[in-house]
Design a protein around this motif. Structure first.
Motif, PDB file in Angstrom:
ATOM      1  N   VAL A   1      -3.590  44.346 -59.988  1.00 52.02           N
ATOM      2  CA  VAL A   1      -3.201  45.684 -60.431  1.00 52.02           C
ATOM      3  C   VAL A   1      -1.684  45.799 -60.496  1.00 52.02           C
ATOM      4  N   GLY A   2      -1.173  46.305 -61.634  1.00 55.32           N
ATOM      5  CA  GLY A   2       0.267  46.493 -61.799  1.00 55.32           C
ATOM      6  C   GLY A   2       0.631  46.487 -63.264  1.00 55.32           C
ATOM      7  N   LYS A   3       1.899  46.237 -63.532  1.00 52.21           N
ATOM      8  CA  LYS A   3       2.348  46.252 -64.931  1.00 52.21           C
ATOM      9  C   LYS A   3       1.813  45.012 -65.654  1.00 52.21           C
TER      10      LYS A   3
ATOM     11  N   ALA B   1      -1.362  49.277 -64.363  1.00 55.47           N
ATOM     12  CA  ALA B   1      -0.913  50.513 -63.700  1.00 55.47           C
ATOM     13  C   ALA B   1       0.538  50.683 -64.115  1.00 55.47           C
ATOM     14  N   SER B   2       0.867  51.840 -64.637  1.00 55.91           N
ATOM     15  CA  SER B   2       2.189  52.005 -65.271  1.00 55.91           C
ATOM     16  C   SER B   2       3.307  52.314 -64.288  1.00 55.91           C
ATOM     17  N   GLU B   3       2.927  52.713 -63.048  1.00 53.35           N
ATOM     18  CA  GLU B   3       3.965  53.129 -62.091  1.00 53.35           C
ATOM     19  C   GLU B   3       3.934  52.280 -60.818  1.00 53.35           C
TER      20      GLU B   3
ATOM     21  N   LEU C   1       2.356  60.555 -53.757  1.00 55.73           N
ATOM     22  CA  LEU C   1       0.991  61.056 -53.906  1.00 55.73           C
ATOM     23  C   LEU C   1       0.897  62.073 -55.044  1.00 55.73           C
ATOM     24  N   ARG C   2       1.877  62.951 -55.113  1.00 56.75           N
ATOM     25  CA  ARG C   2       1.846  64.042 -56.083  1.00 56.75           C
ATOM     26  C   ARG C   2       2.204  63.564 -57.493  1.00 56.75           C
ATOM     27  N   ASN C   3       3.252  62.750 -57.578  1.00 56.33           N
ATOM     28  CA  ASN C   3       3.831  62.466 -58.909  1.00 56.33           C
ATOM     29  C   ASN C   3       3.374  61.171 -59.555  1.00 56.33           C
ATOM     30  N   LYS C   4       2.944  60.202 -58.755  1.00 58.02           N
ATOM     31  CA  LYS C   4       2.633  58.908 -59.368  1.00 58.02           C
ATOM     32  C   LYS C   4       1.129  58.654 -59.392  1.00 58.02           C
ATOM     33  N   LYS C   5       0.484  59.299 -60.333  1.00 60.55           N
ATOM     34  CA  LYS C   5      -0.973  59.217 -60.388  1.00 60.55           C
ATOM     35  C   LYS C   5      -1.444  57.896 -60.988  1.00 60.55           C
ATOM     36  N   ASP C   6      -0.508  57.138 -61.555  1.00 57.70           N
ATOM     37  CA  ASP C   6      -0.898  55.845 -62.114  1.00 57.70           C
ATOM     38  C   ASP C   6      -0.124  54.696 -61.434  1.00 57.70           C
ATOM     39  N   SER C   7       0.159  54.912 -60.133  1.00 64.28           N
ATOM     40  CA  SER C   7       0.847  53.839 -59.395  1.00 64.28           C
ATOM     41  C   SER C   7      -0.138  52.720 -59.090  1.00 64.28           C
ATOM     42  N   SER C   8       0.390  51.538 -58.834  1.00 67.56           N
ATOM     43  CA  SER C   8      -0.487  50.393 -58.544  1.00 67.56           C
ATOM     44  C   SER C   8      -1.321  50.654 -57.286  1.00 67.56           C
TER      45      SER C   8
ATOM     46  N   ARG D   1      -2.369  53.641 -56.206  1.00 67.65           N
ATOM     47  CA  ARG D   1      -3.376  54.642 -56.557  1.00 67.65           C
ATOM     48  C   ARG D   1      -4.514  54.021 -57.365  1.00 67.65           C
ATOM     49  N   VAL D   2      -4.155  53.162 -58.297  1.00 65.87           N
ATOM     50  CA  VAL D   2      -5.179  52.506 -59.128  1.00 65.87           C
ATOM     51  C   VAL D   2      -6.080  51.620 -58.249  1.00 65.87           C
ATOM     52  N   CYS D   3      -5.458  50.904 -57.304  1.00 66.65           N
ATOM     53  CA  CYS D   3      -6.246  50.082 -56.361  1.00 66.65           C
ATOM     54  C   CYS D   3      -7.236  50.953 -55.594  1.00 66.65           C
ATOM     55  N   ALA D   4      -6.742  52.073 -55.068  1.00 69.35           N
ATOM     56  CA  ALA D   4      -7.599  52.963 -54.268  1.00 69.35           C
ATOM     57  C   ALA D   4      -8.754  53.484 -55.123  1.00 69.35           C
ATOM     58  N   ASN D   5      -8.446  53.832 -56.377  1.00 69.86           N
ATOM     59  CA  ASN D   5      -9.512  54.308 -57.267  1.00 69.86           C
ATOM     60  C   ASN D   5     -10.574  53.241 -57.517  1.00 69.86           C
ATOM     61  N   LEU D   6     -10.136  52.002 -57.670  1.00 72.79           N
ATOM     62  CA  LEU D   6     -11.096  50.907 -57.888  1.00 72.79           C
ATOM     63  C   LEU D   6     -12.061  50.805 -56.714  1.00 72.79           C
ATOM     64  N   VAL D   7     -11.518  50.943 -55.497  1.00 71.66           N
ATOM     65  CA  VAL D   7     -12.379  50.868 -54.305  1.00 71.66           C
ATOM     66  C   VAL D   7     -13.302  52.085 -54.253  1.00 71.66           C
TER      67      VAL D   7
END
Lengths: 360, 360
Positions: A37-39, A63-65, A77-84, A86-92
Motif C-alpha cells: 500500500v502506498g504511491k 494510496a495517494s497520501e 485522522l481528519r485530513n488524510k482519508k487516503d493515507s497509506s 488508512r488504506v491498510c486499516a480499511n483493507l483489514v
C-alpha cells in the motif's frame, strides 16, 4: 493463505526498507500474499529495481497520501482519508487482509486503527505490546508500551487478559504466567492503581504470578509483564539507551590501539554470536492489541531485517488466530472488566469450547 | 575534617564488607574520621583480624540492635531505638558526624532518617537519588528511585531543585541541566502530573532542558533526570536486569568451545577495561535527599569495593556542603514550592550571597 497489507511509505526510510523486507519475506514464506500500500508509481519503481514486478504473491493498492512522522494524529485522522495507513486499516476492516504492518507515526497509527477497526467488545483501550528478549532465550511480552499514560486497575487487568491471549495464540503456551510490574514483590508495595489491579488479577482465572520488578523482564520470570503505558515506555526506552551505551563502549574499547584490534579479530565470531542473540531487530514488531483487527507497528527506524521481523509477527498473529484468542479469553471476564460489574465472583465463565462469535 | 558514621551491621554481608571498605577508604583519605557503629565486640574482632584496632581515624560507637533486611520499617522505627541505623542518624542529628552510610533495609533507613533528622524546610518528601553512568563518561543523577510512588507536580519540582543542588555541590557544575522523564520530547506528551510539573519547571530559574525519554538517561542528555519513585525504580531495576542478562550472555558465549576460550584470553584486557568503565559498583551510594542531614544508602548486596564508593559519596557530599547547597537553592523557590503560593512570578528571590541559615 494469509494476506497481509503493508504500509510501504511509513517509517524513517519508507520504500528503501519496506520493499526489500517484503521480498525477503515472500522468499521465505511463499504461501503469503502481500498487499503493498502506498504511491503506486513509487512502489512499482522500487519493485522494478529489484526485478520483482511480476511476483504472484504481490498486489499493489494505491494510496495517494502519506502521514508524516511528526504529524499530529488528530490531523492525520481528519485530513488524510487516503493515507497509506488508512488504506491498510480499511483493507483489514473489509476482510481483504488479515493484518497490516506499518513503521509510520505511532500516534496516527493508533488513532486511525482505532477509528477504522474499533476496539473489541469489553476492551476499553487498546495497548501496545512487544516482546523483549530474556535470559530463558524466549521473549517476555510487555504491555502497555505507551498507548495509555493514565490507567485505572481495570485497564491493567484487560492488558493482562490480552497479553495472555496473545502469548497463547502466538507462542502456543497454554496458560501463560502474568506478572504485574511493581517496585517490590511484596503485595503491599506500589501505588493504589497497581494494588487494586493486583486484587483483580488474583481473583481471576489468569495464571497470575504476582508482582514482578524491572529486572524480571529480562530474567523471564513471567511470560507476560503488565504495566501502564508511561512506565512501560520508560522501561523500554531506558533499555534501548543502556544497550546503545554498552554497545558503543565495547566498540570503542576494541578500537583503542593495536592490541584491542587484534583481539577484536579473534573475538569477532564470539561477539557476532552475542550480537545475534541480543539483536533487538529480531524483536521488532509491536502489536496494537484490543482492536478488531491485527495491527503490527514496526520501529520507525527499522532496517529491512527488522521490518522483515515485523511482517513475520503479523503473519504469526494471523496464523495463530490472535483475535479469536483474545475474544475467547476476554469472554471469561466480561462482567469483571465492564465498569458496571459488581465482583469477580459473579463472573459468568463461558466454556472454552464456545465459538467466540457466539459469546461476544 | 570530615567525620562520617558507618552502619557496620547493615546489608547482606555486614562487617565482612563494611570493615574492609572502611579500612581502604582511610588508606586513600587519611584526613577522614570514621565512626564505626554496631556491636562493639564484633567490630573490634573484625578490626583486630585486620590489625587495625589502633587506627587514629577510627572510633567505635556501640549499638545493641540491628534492623533486619526484611523487617517492616514501622516496627524497626518503633521497637529498635538502639539499632545501628538509629545510632548513626542520632550522631548526624547531634552534629557528631557530617554524614552516615548504611547498606541496611531501605524502608527502615528512610523511616528512621526521616523521623530523627526531619525533612528540610519547604521539602515535603525526601527522595532517593543516584548517579547512573552515561555515554559522556560522567554520571546522570536520577531521582526519585523509589521513595515516593505517588507524586504530585510540586514533589517532582522539589526533586528537580534537590537534584540540581546535589550536582552543583558534588560535581561543581554551576547550573546543572534538568530533564523531566517523559514518554516523548514534545510538551503535549505525558500524564497530567508530568505536564504540570513541566510548567512549574519552565517558570523556575532552574536550568530546565525540557522532557527527556528513557534513553536520555544513558545518553547523558541532562545532568539531572527527575521522575516519580515508581517510574524511577522500574527504570533502575530494568537497567540492572538488562545489564545482568547481557553480561551473562557474553560470558556464556566466551565459554562455548575451544575457540571462544582462546579468543577470551586475547580479549581479556579489552573486556576488563569495558567492565571497569560500566562497573555499577563505582556508582554505588544513593543519597536520601531532602533531610536535615546527609544519608547515603549503599546497595544491600554491595561488596567492599562498592561500599567504599558509597563512603566516598558521603565524603564528597559532606565536603561539597550538600545541605547548604540544597537549602540555598530551595530558598529561591519557597513561595513556588509551598502549596499556598500563587505564582512563580512572585517568588522572592534570595541573593545567592545570603547565608542559608538566615533565609530558611
Amino acid at each position: 493463505m494469509v494476506r497481509i497489507a503493508i504500509d510501504c511509505m511509513g517509517g524513517d526510510h519508507g520504500l528503501s526498507v519496506t520493499i526489500p523486507a517484503c521480498l525477503r519475506f515472500i522468499k521465505l514464506h511463499p504461501d503469503v500474499q502481500l498487499v503493498l500500500v502506498g504511491k503506486q508509481t513509487e512502489i512499482e519503481a522500487a519493485l522494478a529495481k529489484k526485478k520483482a514486478l511480476e511476483l504472484p504473491q504481490i498486489t499493489i493498492r494505491h494510496a495517494s497520501e502519506v502521514v508524516e512522522m511528526d504529524e499530529p494524529p488528530a490531523q492525520a485522522l481528519r485530513n488524510k482519508k487516503d493515507s497509506s495507513i488508512r488504506v491498510c486499516a480499511n483493507l483489514v476492516k473489509d476482510g481483504l487482509a488479515s493484518a497490516f504492518v506499518s513503521a509510520g507515526n505511532t500516534g496516527a497509527l493508533m488513532a486511525i486503527s482505532r477509528f477504522v477497526l474499533k476496539t473489541l467488545d469489553s476492551i476499553d483501550r487498546p495497548a501496545i505490546a512487544s516482546s523483549l528478549p530474556n535470559m530463558k532465550g524466549k521473549g517476555t511480552l510487555m504491555l502497555d508500551l505507551g498507548a495509555n499514560v493514565d490507567c485505572d486497575p481495570s485497564h491493567l487487568f484487560q492488558f493482562a487478559v490480552m497479553g495472555s491471549a496473545f502469548v497463547k495464540g502466538i507462542e502456543g503456551i497454554d496458560r501463560p504466567t502474568v506478572g504485574l510490574l511493581n517496585i517490590g514483590e511484596e503485595v503491599i508495595k506500589g501505588n493504589e492503581v497497581v494494588k487494586k489491579a493486583s486484587e483483580l488479577l488474583r481473583a481471576s482465572e489468569l495464571n497470575f504470578y504476582g508482582n514482578v520488578e524491572g529486572n524480571d523482564i529480562y530474567k523471564g520470570t513471567t511470560d507476560v509483564v503488565v504495566c501502564d503505558g508511561f512506565v512501560g515506555n520508560v522501561a523500554l526506552k531506558t533499555s534501548e539507551g543502556l544497550a546503545q551505551m554498552l554497545g558503543d563502549i565495547i566498540k570503542t574499547e576494541f578500537k583503542r590501539g593495536l592490541w584491542p584490534k587484534v583481539a577484536a579479530v579473534f573475538a569477532a565470531p564470539v561477539l557476532l554470536r552475542f550480537k545475534k542473540r541480543v539483536d533487538h531487530r529480531r524483536y521488532n514488531g509491536a502489536a496494537l492489541l484490543g482492536l478488531k483487527g491485527i495491527v503490527i507497528k514496526s520501529h520507525g527506524s527499522a532496517d529491512a531485517y527488522a521490518f522483515f521481523h515485523a511482517i513475520k509477527r503479523a503473519y504469526d498473529a494471523a496464523n495463530g488466530n490472535l483475535l479469536d484468542s483474545i475474544r475467547l479469553t476476554m469472554s471469561h471476564y466480561v462482567p469483571l472488566a465492564a465498569p458496571a460489574a459488581s465482583s469477580a465472583g459473579e463472573a459468568v465463565v463461558v466454556p472454552v469450547e464456545a465459538k467466540p462469535d457466539q459469546v461476544i
